[in-house]
Write a protein that holds these residues in place. Structure first.
Motif, PDB file in Angstrom:
ATOM      1  N   THR A  31     -15.358  -4.148  -4.770  1.00  0.00           N
ATOM      2  CA  THR A  31     -14.369  -4.218  -3.701  1.00  0.00           C
ATOM      3  C   THR A  31     -14.212  -5.675  -3.278  1.00  0.00           C
ATOM      4  N   ALA A  32     -13.005  -6.202  -3.419  1.00  0.00           N
ATOM      5  CA  ALA A  32     -12.704  -7.594  -3.074  1.00  0.00           C
ATOM      6  C   ALA A  32     -12.532  -7.744  -1.561  1.00  0.00           C
ATOM      7  N   PRO A  33     -12.506  -8.980  -1.067  1.00  0.00           N
ATOM      8  CA  PRO A  33     -12.299  -9.209   0.369  1.00  0.00           C
ATOM      9  C   PRO A  33     -11.005  -8.585   0.901  1.00  0.00           C
ATOM     10  N   ASN A  34      -9.976  -8.434   0.044  1.00  0.00           N
ATOM     11  CA  ASN A  34      -8.713  -7.824   0.486  1.00  0.00           C
ATOM     12  C   ASN A  34      -8.709  -6.304   0.327  1.00  0.00           C
ATOM     13  N   ASP A  35      -9.883  -5.720   0.032  1.00  0.00           N
ATOM     14  CA  ASP A  35     -10.089  -4.274  -0.137  1.00  0.00           C
ATOM     15  C   ASP A  35      -9.541  -3.698  -1.444  1.00  0.00           C
ATOM     16  N   SER A  36      -9.031  -4.538  -2.349  1.00  0.00           N
ATOM     17  CA  SER A  36      -8.664  -4.021  -3.666  1.00  0.00           C
ATOM     18  C   SER A  36      -9.962  -3.719  -4.426  1.00  0.00           C
ATOM     19  N   VAL A  37      -9.902  -2.744  -5.337  1.00  0.00           N
ATOM     20  CA  VAL A  37     -11.105  -2.311  -6.054  1.00  0.00           C
ATOM     21  C   VAL A  37     -10.874  -2.418  -7.558  1.00  0.00           C
ATOM     22  N   ARG A  38     -11.820  -3.069  -8.229  1.00  0.00           N
ATOM     23  CA  ARG A  38     -11.850  -3.080  -9.691  1.00  0.00           C
ATOM     24  C   ARG A  38     -12.826  -1.989 -10.109  1.00  0.00           C
ATOM     25  N   HIS A  39     -12.352  -1.056 -10.934  1.00  0.00           N
ATOM     26  CA  HIS A  39     -13.179   0.066 -11.389  1.00  0.00           C
ATOM     27  C   HIS A  39     -13.369  -0.065 -12.898  1.00  0.00           C
ATOM     28  N   MET A  40     -14.630  -0.101 -13.327  1.00  0.00           N
ATOM     29  CA  MET A  40     -14.959  -0.191 -14.744  1.00  0.00           C
ATOM     30  C   MET A  40     -15.920   0.936 -15.089  1.00  0.00           C
ATOM     31  N   MET A  41     -15.865   1.410 -16.311  1.00  0.00           N
ATOM     32  CA  MET A  41     -16.806   2.446 -16.742  1.00  0.00           C
ATOM     33  C   MET A  41     -16.991   2.396 -18.242  1.00  0.00           C
ATOM     34  N   VAL A  42     -18.161   2.900 -18.654  1.00  0.00           N
ATOM     35  CA  VAL A  42     -18.444   3.020 -20.075  1.00  0.00           C
ATOM     36  C   VAL A  42     -19.380   4.201 -20.278  1.00  0.00           C
ATOM     37  N   GLU A  43     -19.092   5.027 -21.292  1.00  0.00           N
ATOM     38  CA  GLU A  43     -19.988   6.110 -21.703  1.00  0.00           C
ATOM     39  C   GLU A  43     -20.617   5.685 -23.020  1.00  0.00           C
ATOM     40  N   TYR A  44     -21.925   5.848 -23.137  1.00  0.00           N
ATOM     41  CA  TYR A  44     -22.651   5.275 -24.271  1.00  0.00           C
ATOM     42  C   TYR A  44     -23.956   6.006 -24.516  1.00  0.00           C
ATOM     43  N   ARG A  45     -24.505   5.745 -25.673  1.00  0.00           N
ATOM     44  CA  ARG A  45     -25.886   6.126 -25.963  1.00  0.00           C
ATOM     45  C   ARG A  45     -26.709   4.874 -25.701  1.00  0.00           C
ATOM     46  N   PRO A  46     -27.815   4.982 -24.978  1.00  0.00           N
ATOM     47  CA  PRO A  46     -28.594   3.786 -24.626  1.00  0.00           C
ATOM     48  C   PRO A  46     -29.467   3.294 -25.788  1.00  0.00           C
ATOM     49  N   ASP A  47     -28.835   3.156 -26.965  1.00  0.00           N
ATOM     50  CA  ASP A  47     -29.571   2.755 -28.162  1.00  0.00           C
ATOM     51  C   ASP A  47     -29.057   1.442 -28.756  1.00  0.00           C
ATOM     52  N   GLY A  48     -28.204   0.731 -28.012  1.00  0.00           N
ATOM     53  CA  GLY A  48     -27.712  -0.555 -28.472  1.00  0.00           C
ATOM     54  C   GLY A  48     -26.486  -0.505 -29.368  1.00  0.00           C
ATOM     55  N   THR A  49     -25.842   0.663 -29.493  1.00  0.00           N
ATOM     56  CA  THR A  49     -24.657   0.771 -30.344  1.00  0.00           C
ATOM     57  C   THR A  49     -23.372   0.586 -29.532  1.00  0.00           C
ATOM     58  N   PHE A  50     -22.297   0.269 -30.214  1.00  0.00           N
ATOM     59  CA  PHE A  50     -20.976   0.015 -29.623  1.00  0.00           C
ATOM     60  C   PHE A  50     -20.459   1.202 -28.819  1.00  0.00           C
ATOM     61  N   ALA A  51     -19.812   0.884 -27.676  1.00  0.00           N
ATOM     62  CA  ALA A  51     -19.116   1.900 -26.887  1.00  0.00           C
ATOM     63  C   ALA A  51     -17.893   1.246 -26.242  1.00  0.00           C
ATOM     64  N   PRO A  52     -16.717   1.881 -26.330  1.00  0.00           N
ATOM     65  CA  PRO A  52     -15.534   1.319 -25.673  1.00  0.00           C
ATOM     66  C   PRO A  52     -15.640   1.479 -24.156  1.00  0.00           C
ATOM     67  N   GLY A  53     -15.074   0.522 -23.432  1.00  0.00           N
ATOM     68  CA  GLY A  53     -15.060   0.579 -21.970  1.00  0.00           C
ATOM     69  C   GLY A  53     -13.758   1.150 -21.473  1.00  0.00           C
ATOM     70  N   GLY A  54     -13.701   1.433 -20.180  1.00  0.00           N
ATOM     71  CA  GLY A  54     -12.495   1.963 -19.571  1.00  0.00           C
ATOM     72  C   GLY A  54     -12.281   1.364 -18.194  1.00  0.00           C
ATOM     73  N   GLY A  55     -11.110   1.628 -17.637  1.00  0.00           N
ATOM     74  CA  GLY A  55     -10.783   1.080 -16.329  1.00  0.00           C
ATOM     75  C   GLY A  55     -10.345  -0.368 -16.468  1.00  0.00           C
ATOM     76  N   ASP A  56     -10.766  -1.201 -15.549  1.00  0.00           N
ATOM     77  CA  ASP A  56     -10.427  -2.621 -15.565  1.00  0.00           C
ATOM     78  C   ASP A  56     -11.145  -3.284 -16.742  1.00  0.00           C
ATOM     79  N   THR A  57     -10.384  -3.804 -17.675  1.00  0.00           N
ATOM     80  CA  THR A  57     -10.976  -4.451 -18.853  1.00  0.00           C
ATOM     81  C   THR A  57     -10.717  -5.953 -18.839  1.00  0.00           C
ATOM     82  N   SER A  58     -10.486  -6.536 -17.664  1.00  0.00           N
ATOM     83  CA  SER A  58     -10.203  -7.970 -17.605  1.00  0.00           C
ATOM     84  C   SER A  58     -11.397  -8.814 -18.038  1.00  0.00           C
TER      85      SER A  58
END
Length: 122
Positions: A31-58
């Motif tokens: 949440t930024a000072p102006n109350d805008s929200v950047r939302h990021m998420m990723v679903e993955y296996r915790p084994d060090g393999t690639f997973a695509p992200g979602g939401g804000d990808t900046s």
């Protein structure tokens, strides 16, 4: 945070969830000072393999994540198939605090590591 990052966020919320079939989900809301929200998420296996992200990808559009011990999570972030940064999250023994150590390259091509300290919200 360094001055070059601009004003600090009002709030940062991390949510780590264990899903069915050995997958995890991490969501981050900044949440930024102006109350805008950047939302990021990723679903993955915790084994060090690639997973695509979602939401804000900046900052990143994919990740590889490993949990070498129960209180440590290592996250490698990439953008457009190029290394973005490496993050290490360490949770205190009582579960009330977390330290994020982030390693990346600045615009001059110089490597750096920065630490952020978080406290669990009730």
């Amino acid at each position: 945070m360094p001055d070059s990052y601009g004003p600090p966020p009002k709030r940062v919320v991390y949510d780590f969830q264990v899903l069915a079939s050995g997958k995890w989900r991490t969501t981050i809301d900044i949440t930024a000072p102006n109350d805008s929200v950047r939302h990021m998420m990723v679903e993955y296996r915790p084994d060090g393999t690639f997973a695509p992200g979602g939401g804000d990808t900046s900052e990143a559009d994919s990740a590889a994540i490993m949990v070498p011990t129960p209180n440590v999570l290592v996250m490698n972030l990439a953008k457009n198939k190029r290394l973005g940064s490496v993050r290490v999250y360490t949770v205190s023994a009582d579960g009330k605090e977390m330290i994020e150590s982030a390693a990346a390259i600045n615009p001059l091509g110089e490597p750096f590591v920065r630490n952020f300290h978080y406290k669990r919200v009730p």
